[in-house]
Scaffold this active site. Structure first.
Site, PDB file in Angstrom:
ATOM      1  N   ASP A 187      58.523 118.738  86.270  1.00 33.23           N
ATOM      2  CA  ASP A 187      58.576 116.942  85.591  1.00 33.23           C
ATOM      3  C   ASP A 187      59.274 116.247  85.760  1.00 33.23           C
ATOM      4  OD1 ASP A 187      55.813 117.829  84.759  1.00 33.23           O
ATOM      5  OD2 ASP A 187      56.678 118.829  83.274  1.00 33.23           O
TER       6      ASP A 187
HETATM    7  C1  26A Z   1      45.144 120.621  80.966  1.00 34.99           C
HETATM    8  N1  26A Z   1      46.386 121.422  80.606  1.00 34.99           N
HETATM    9  C2  26A Z   1      46.474 122.801  81.187  1.00 34.99           C
HETATM   10  C3  26A Z   1      47.493 120.846  80.929  1.00 34.99           C
HETATM   11  C4  26A Z   1      48.620 121.230  80.735  1.00 34.99           C
HETATM   12  C5  26A Z   1      50.259 121.046  80.773  1.00 34.99           C
HETATM   13  N2  26A Z   1      49.834 118.961  80.360  1.00 34.99           N
HETATM   14  C6  26A Z   1      48.885 118.822  80.668  1.00 34.99           C
HETATM   15  N3  26A Z   1      47.939 119.389  80.496  1.00 34.99           N
HETATM   16  N4  26A Z   1      49.197 122.219  81.375  1.00 34.99           N
HETATM   17  C7  26A Z   1      50.927 123.339  80.985  1.00 34.99           C
HETATM   18  N5  26A Z   1      51.487 121.679  80.345  1.00 34.99           N
HETATM   19  C8  26A Z   1      52.615 120.985  80.258  1.00 34.99           C
HETATM   20  O1  26A Z   1      53.315 121.016  81.768  1.00 34.99           O
HETATM   21  C9  26A Z   1      54.702 120.888  80.782  1.00 34.99           C
HETATM   22  C10 26A Z   1      55.577 122.084  82.039  1.00 34.99           C
HETATM   23  O2  26A Z   1      55.530 121.353  83.034  1.00 34.99           O
HETATM   24  C11 26A Z   1      53.472 122.573  79.281  1.00 34.99           C
HETATM   25  O3  26A Z   1      53.741 120.740  77.853  1.00 34.99           O
HETATM   26  C12 26A Z   1      54.578 121.515  79.348  1.00 34.99           C
HETATM   27  O4  26A Z   1      56.192 120.670  78.859  1.00 34.99           O
END
Ligand code: 26A
Length: 370
Positions: free
Chosen positions: A325
């Site tokens: 990210d």
């Molecule tokens: C729909 N999903 C599964 C998600 C996520 C996500 N952010 C949005 N939608 N699953 C994990 N994360 C985020 O990925 C970040 C790390 O790359 C987590 O909240 C974490 O901060």
């Protein structure tokens, strides 16, 4: 003991233009909120775990999934038994904070859905510190989404309960005060995780970008998006000016799209050369590979380039959650500033290196100068 929060963190309408230059003779005026991001705001419940914990909930060491019935106890378990920390998360919200880290004040706005609860208050605090403007759709009844993050070594397993983030809708996007931000923006960044929530909102942004010849950046986000959300993902593909993924997402894309290759360079090339709506911009596909070089393919070009990552003493790594990210945030900041691809990659790698030295998807404050 819920902390009340406002629908929007800004109570006054910010000026559309602000003077950026210190030198009065230059007087360069730059628009506010040039980068608009969309996805799922989540609160990360992050802890250092072990094999036993992964096994208990049937989690893979390195993965991102949606929570099912069997994961219900994970969040409490992390909080009570693993000294979990509450950290602002949501992949594209991390990216948005990262881009704002590198850009002048009031450069980035982020959209997504939250609840009216203490978790949303934590997110508000974090974005405020980062100088990120958010326009949340606040659901009065549903809790803010949570992501259980289990760190084992350099791996992270993420298990998400989307909650209010799952209720983001077109109605919010089309509210005049939100839509004016969409029209005003010059670059769009969508996290692929949003394909599980509101593909029509993604398509609105994609079309807005193409019709104004503005860059649209998409992150593939996770292997399961490439596998199980193929239809909305593919519908948006013609609008991608930049597509960013890691090696695992690239492999999942190749497999689910019958590319018959596991070669990351070939996959990047295939992504770059998918049909494109706005023919005024060549598509750029960027694949990160952890500590291995970042791969870049450009539409119509034979050569696939490699950019080695910035080296770091392994002892300085706190955890790699959010590294991708952060990379995307630095890269997007480069796109906003009209930097070359090479420079934008450099900015991404620089920010990723800072982020992995922090706990979770965070950036050091006071700010480090790029
Ligand atoms: C729909 N999903 C599964 C998600 C996520 C996500 N952010 C949005 N939608 N699953 C994990 N994360 C985020 O990925 C970040 C790390 O790359 C987590 O909240 C974490 O901060």
């Amino acid at each position: 003991n819920l902390t009340p929060i406002n629908n929007s963190f800004h109570t006054t309408t910010p000026s559309r233009f602000s003077i950026r230059s210190n030198s009065l003779s230059k007087m360069a005026a730059t628009k506010d909120y040039r980068l608009l991001c969309l996805e799922n705001p989540l609160l990360d419940i992050q802890a250092f775990g072990d094999e036993a914990l992964l096994e208990k909930y049937g989690l893979k060491a390195n993965d991102a999934i949606l929570a099912e019935e069997k994961h219900q106890g994970l969040f409490e378990d992390l909080l009570q038994n693993y000294d979990a920390k509450l950290i602002a998360g949501g992949a594209a919200q991390n990216t948005a904070r990262g881009a704002q880290y590198l850009l002048p004040p009031n450069s980035v706005v982020y959209l997504g859905g939250v609840g009216d609860d203490k978790y949303a208050a934590i997110l508000h605090d974090a974005v405020k510190q980062a100088g990120l403007r958010v326009e949340y759709r606040v659901d009065p009844k549903i809790s803010t989404g949570r992501c259980g993050v289990v760190i084992t070594g350099h791996n992270r397993s993420m298990c998400t309960e989307l909650g209010a983030a799952n209720h983001y809708d077109l109605e919010h996007l089309k509210k005049p005060e939100v839509w004016s931000l969409v029209e005003n923006a010059e670059v769009y960044y969508v996290g692929g995780y949003h394909f599980t929530v509101c593909p029509p909102a993604i398509m609105e942004l994609a079309k807005q970008a193409a019709s104004g010849n503005k860059p649209f950046i998409l992150s593939l986000s996770a292997p399961f998006i490439c596998q199980f959300f193929k239809e909305p993902l593919d519908a948006s593909a013609p609008y991608w000016d930049y597509v960013i993924g890691n090696e695992g997402e690239a492999a999942a894309y190749a497999e689910s799209h019958g590319l018959n290759t596991t070669d990351v360079k070939e996959i990047a090339k295939a992504l770059a050369n998918l049909p494109k709506e706005n023919t005024q911009r060549k598509r750029v596909a960027i694949i990160t590979q952890g500590t291995e070089p970042t791969i870049v393919a450009i539409q119509g070009e034979d050569e696939v380039k490699e950019y080695p990552v910035h080296s770091i003493d392994p002892a300085k790594i706190n955890d790699t959650n959010g590294a991708g990210d952060a990379f995307a945030g630095g890269f997007a900041a480069g796109v906003v500033e009209g930097k070359s691809i090479e420079e934008s990659i450099h900015m991404g790698q620089w920010l990723a290196k800072l982020s992995i030295q922090e706990l979770g998807p965070s950036y050091p404050f006071p700010k480090q100068a790029y």
